[in-house]
Write an enzyme that holds these catalytic residues in place. Structure first.
Site, PDB file in Angstrom:
ATOM      1  N   GLU A 194      -6.732  -7.555  -0.715  1.00 37.09           N
ATOM      2  CA  GLU A 194      -7.128  -7.505   0.699  1.00 37.09           C
ATOM      3  C   GLU A 194      -8.572  -7.048   0.804  1.00 37.09           C
ATOM      4  O   GLU A 194      -8.998  -6.148   0.078  1.00 37.09           O
ATOM      5  CB  GLU A 194      -6.303  -6.475   1.475  1.00 37.09           C
ATOM      6  CG  GLU A 194      -4.887  -6.829   1.769  1.00 37.09           C
ATOM      7  CD  GLU A 194      -4.232  -5.721   2.592  1.00 37.09           C
ATOM      8  OE1 GLU A 194      -4.937  -5.015   3.332  1.00 37.09           O
ATOM      9  OE2 GLU A 194      -3.017  -5.555   2.456  1.00 37.09           O
TER      10      GLU A 194
ATOM     11  N   GLU B 185       0.811  -1.211   0.000  1.00 35.01           N
ATOM     12  CA  GLU B 185       0.000   0.000   0.000  1.00 35.01           C
ATOM     13  C   GLU B 185       0.853   1.273   0.000  1.00 35.01           C
ATOM     14  O   GLU B 185       0.776   2.090   0.936  1.00 35.01           O
ATOM     15  CB  GLU B 185      -0.974   0.001   1.177  1.00 35.01           C
ATOM     16  CG  GLU B 185      -2.079  -1.014   1.037  1.00 35.01           C
ATOM     17  CD  GLU B 185      -3.265  -0.760   1.950  1.00 35.01           C
ATOM     18  OE1 GLU B 185      -3.101  -0.094   2.984  1.00 35.01           O
ATOM     19  OE2 GLU B 185      -4.366  -1.241   1.623  1.00 35.01           O
TER      20      GLU B 185
END
Ligand code: GLA
Length: 665
Positions: free
Chosen positions: A302, A145
């Site tokens: 995710e 991320e």
């Protein structure tokens, strides 16, 4: 992709080897086929500078291979160990106000730091060399991320890197002065060395400088990614590479400049279970991430099995919601459904974040739903390579987003994602499939193109839209689009200057509404309302479809339609209320020859088609609270319940899902 991958982030370093054995058993039971492993392992594998301890990780990789679980192997660089920032405090990022952040959480690195990049590359070289050819290695997961916590760094190292970036972009200081309009407020630069990041200043910092800092910061994180990618391409050519974008849609990174460097794109998605329309925003993000690779299947890397820990109040996902949300991602092109994370940790900041194996272990609702979904996804491997097709494109551009949300504009209420969702939601509700594409893309394959608030529009984009409409396309443009060029300099001669002929009008003045205000709108004589914005429009050939109903602008155009070349261009000078926008878009899509996936579906049912080798897969997803029956255009089997028996109608329970194989479009 030969199947729909299923699994999650696996952090074995939290557990003893006996637990790893149980993990593998449970993974088999839950049909887990891929785990993302090693994301936060740096401090464990390199406990001291240059001293590596991969033994335990070898065991984990071997166990995964023996269990038939593929590794989406992380490069382990997401959270540098404490020794690195202690030795080199200059890698710690600095906020816009000058505060230097501390270690002790994660992502504590300045993306421009050569020291961080050098240490990261050294580690990646070790990891890649060690696991090259390992039977578990399926894919690389670079970092984690990027831009999530550190969207931009304002330290002196970043300042120097910014100056280099600017030199590259503008070549001469005169060109920079012109692009940044520095004659304003005596900001003219005589030398590159005088330029700083747009830190906290007495009042509004230069907007073009702020815009360039957004661009630079996205590129700085991309630089980290590319540093690692270079090592992987050299050491393990042929192993695909991805990184997970922050969902739902992330302002910090220009995904369009990243995805050409990824073999497959990945998204993390955390819609809020408390939000009854959270799935609409999620769908928008899925359509966007899919479109960044022109429809290639993408990975949901995710999502939460149930609650997260990081909102102020964290609702679990009610029974069936995780399954429904997972199928929504698949319906919109995902080839993998992964979670954060496999096993819920006992300690650390995320101990109350749900996991596939909760604190309560195997005998829990969350685990049962996880295992059931794993089996279900494993039963339909044929879906993996199929693709979504769309007749409608919504334009999205990070440069315009950054520029739109700068300070000192006519209204602070202009928010890019709000604008997108306002125009996307009615199409979603009508079951019209959309791509969400970059404005420079070839558009002629679309029947309708929607442009919500594309404030920044360079000449090439304006030309793209003009030739699209001239060639027969249908275009909808909302207010405050085509206002500035790539340097945030206003186009002169009446807004939106680059599109005036296409739209057949001129905007004389912006009349933003007061906070929370609304304005009447009369559409074909019917009263409606609108929010956020109004403006003084002078038509120049366009016909008026709606007028403002009250206030200073009463009777003036609020919605217009213009024919241009072989096409049609609509203009929305305000944000009509949801029902009115839905009615307008129903009319516009019908005129453009765009059909819903299935007409007349019950309220709350989402329908999407993926096109595969053996036919079309129709996904029906019931977001409503009631059971509904959907009659199919022709009998088709539901692959999830009875693949051998075609059915004429499908009964969808609340949060129910069906995947039908047939021919539907
Ligand atoms: C992000 C991160 C994960 C985890 C989850 C929690 O997606 O990538 O490491 O922190 O959030 O929701």
């Amino acid at each position: 992709m030969d199947r729909l991958y299923y699994g999650g982030d696996y952090n074995p370093e939290h557990w003893s080897p006996e637990v790893w054995d149980e993990d593998l058993k449970l993974m088999a039971e839950a049909s887990v086929s891929m785990v993302t492993v090693g994301i936060f392992s740096w401090a464990q594998v390199e406990p001291r500078p240059g001293e590596y301890d991969f033994g335990w990780f070898d065991t984990v990789m071997d166990k995964l291979a023996a269990g038939g679980v593929d590794a989406c192997l992380a490069t382990m660089t997401a959270s540098p160990p404490p020794w690195l920032s202690q030795r080199h405090p200059e890698i710690l990022p600095v906020r816009v106000d000058g505060t230097r952040l501390s270690a002790g959480a994660r992502q504590q690195f300045c993306p421009s730091s050569p020291v961080y990049r050098e240490h990261a590359a050294r580690l990646v070289e070790q990891v890649a060399t060690r696991y090259a050819g390992h039977p578990a290695l399926k894919m690389w997961h670079i970092g984690n991320e990027f831009g999530c916590h550190i969207r931009a760094c304002y330290c002196d190292v970043s300042a120097a890197a910014f100056r280099d970036w600017l030199r590259d972009r503008y070549q001469s200081i005169e060109a920079l002065n012109a692009a940044w309009s520095t004659t304003f407020w005596s900001q003219r630069y005589g030398d590159w060395a005088e330029i700083e990041p747009p830190r906290v200043a007495p009042t509004f910092p230069n907007p073009a400088q702020q815009l360039d800092y957004h661009r630079f910061s996205s590129d700085a994180s991309l630089g980290c990614y590319l540093t690692e990618r270079e090592v992987l391409s050299r050491v393990t050519p042929g192993v695909p590479v991805t990184t997970n974008f922050v969902g739902l849609v992330q302002k910090a990174l220009d995904w369009h400049s990243w995805t050409p460097h990824e073999d497959v794109v990945s998204l993390d998605s955390y819609p809020d279970p408390y939000d009854p329309r959270g799935h609409v925003e999620a769908a928008f993000a899925y359509d966007l991430v899919r479109s960044t690779k022109d429809g290639q299947p993408w990975l949901l890397l995710e999502q939460a099995p149930s609650a997260v820990n990081w909102r102020t109040r964290n609702s679990p996902k009610p029974p069936g919601a995780m399954r429904l949300g997972s199928w929504q991602a698949v319906a919109r092109g995902a080839a993998a459904v992964l979670f954060f994370q496999w096993r819920q940790t006992a300690g650390g900041a995320e101990k109350f974040h749900s996991a596939m194996v909760p604190h309560g272990g195997r005998d829990t609702r969350a685990y049962r739903e996880v295992a059931d979904l794993g089996r279900e996804l494993a039963s339909v491997p044929q879906l993996a390579g199929s693709r979504v097709k769309a007749d409608v494109a919504i334009l999205h551009d990070w440069n315009s987003w950054w520029a739109l949300e700068l300070d000192s504009h006519p209204s602070d209420d202009l928010r890019q994602l709000d604008a997108h969702l306002a125009h996307y939601a009615p199409l979603f509700d009508a079951n019209v499939t959309c791509d969400v594409v970059r404005p420079t893309r070839e558009l002629s394959g679309y029947k309708l193109v929607v442009v919500p608030n594309l404030y920044l529009m360079d000449a090439g984009v304006a030309e793209n839209l003009r030739s699209y409409v001239a060639g027969g396309g249908h275009l909808v443009v909302s207010f405050f689009s085509g206002i500035v060029d790539e340097n945030d300099r206003a186009y002169l001669g009446g807004y939106p200057a680059p599109l005036r002929d296409v739209l057949g009008l001129k905007v004389d003045e912006f009349w933003p509404l007061p906070e929370g205000g609304s304005i009447g709108l009369s559409v074909d004589g019917t009263g409606a309302s609108a929010t956020i914005w109004s403006e003084w429009v002078e038509t120049e050939g366009a016909s008026v479809v709606a007028t403002f109903g009250d206030g200073e602008l009463a009777g003036r155009p609020g919605v217009t339609r213009n024919t241009f070349g072989d096409g049609v261009a609509w203009y929305l000078a305000t944000r009509p209320d949801a029902a009115t926008l839905r009615a307008l878009l129903d009319r516009i899509t019908a005129e453009a020859g765009v059909s819903p996936v299935l007409p007349g579906l019950p309220e709350g049912v989402q329908a999407v088609v993926r096109h595969g080798a053996e036919g079309q897969y129709l996904f029906l997803l019931n977001h409503g609270a009631e059971a509904v029956t959907v009659t199919l255009p022709s009998p088709a089997p539901d692959l999830l319940t009875d693949p051998g028996r075609p059915t004429e109608a499908v009964l969808l329970a609340p949060r129910g899902v069906a995947v039908l194989l047939g021919s539907f479009t």
